[in-house]
Design a protein around this motif. Sequence first.
Motif, PDB file in Angstrom:
ATOM      1  N   PRO A  11      31.535  36.787  40.116  1.00 43.86           N
ATOM      2  CA  PRO A  11      32.490  36.594  41.211  1.00 43.86           C
ATOM      3  C   PRO A  11      33.962  36.666  40.792  1.00 43.86           C
ATOM      4  O   PRO A  11      34.828  36.977  41.609  1.00 43.86           O
ATOM      5  CB  PRO A  11      32.153  35.202  41.747  1.00 43.86           C
ATOM      6  CG  PRO A  11      30.748  34.959  41.319  1.00 43.86           C
ATOM      7  CD  PRO A  11      30.603  35.673  40.013  1.00 43.86           C
ATOM      8  N   SER A  12      34.235  36.430  39.525  1.00 49.11           N
ATOM      9  CA  SER A  12      35.628  36.465  39.074  1.00 49.11           C
ATOM     10  C   SER A  12      36.112  37.875  38.750  1.00 49.11           C
ATOM     11  O   SER A  12      37.311  38.092  38.550  1.00 49.11           O
ATOM     12  CB  SER A  12      35.818  35.560  37.856  1.00 49.11           C
ATOM     13  OG  SER A  12      35.108  36.078  36.749  1.00 49.11           O
ATOM     14  N   ARG A  18      33.459  45.296  38.899  1.00 46.56           N
ATOM     15  CA  ARG A  18      32.039  45.196  39.260  1.00 46.56           C
ATOM     16  C   ARG A  18      31.430  46.582  39.428  1.00 46.56           C
ATOM     17  O   ARG A  18      30.299  46.835  39.000  1.00 46.56           O
ATOM     18  CB  ARG A  18      31.860  44.359  40.527  1.00 46.56           C
ATOM     19  CG  ARG A  18      32.145  42.876  40.299  1.00 46.56           C
ATOM     20  CD  ARG A  18      31.696  42.004  41.464  1.00 46.56           C
ATOM     21  NE  ARG A  18      32.203  42.421  42.759  1.00 46.56           N
ATOM     22  CZ  ARG A  18      33.333  41.989  43.319  1.00 46.56           C
ATOM     23  NH1 ARG A  18      34.089  41.113  42.688  1.00 46.56           N
ATOM     24  NH2 ARG A  18      33.697  42.421  44.514  1.00 46.56           N
TER      25      ARG A  18
END
Length: 71
Positions: A11-12, A18
Amino acid sequence: MSFAEVLQELPSLTLSERQLLVRRALDLDDPMLSSADEALVEERLAAHRSNPKSAVPVETMKARLRSQFKK
C-alpha cells in the motif's frame, strides 16, 4: 524481506511502482527468447512494416485454421 513484509509494504508503493512490480513478477514466468528467436521476431516485424497489407485479419486466420483442423 519476507513475503508477508512485501505484502505489508504494497500500500505504500506508488501506482507506477506497483505496476512495475507486477510487470517484473510476470516477466519471471516468461522464458527469455533466444537470440535467434529475437532476430526472427525483428525480421518479421520489419517485413510487416514494409508491407502491412500482407497481414491477415485474425478472423480470417481463425476461419482458415478451423476449416483445416476440423475433427
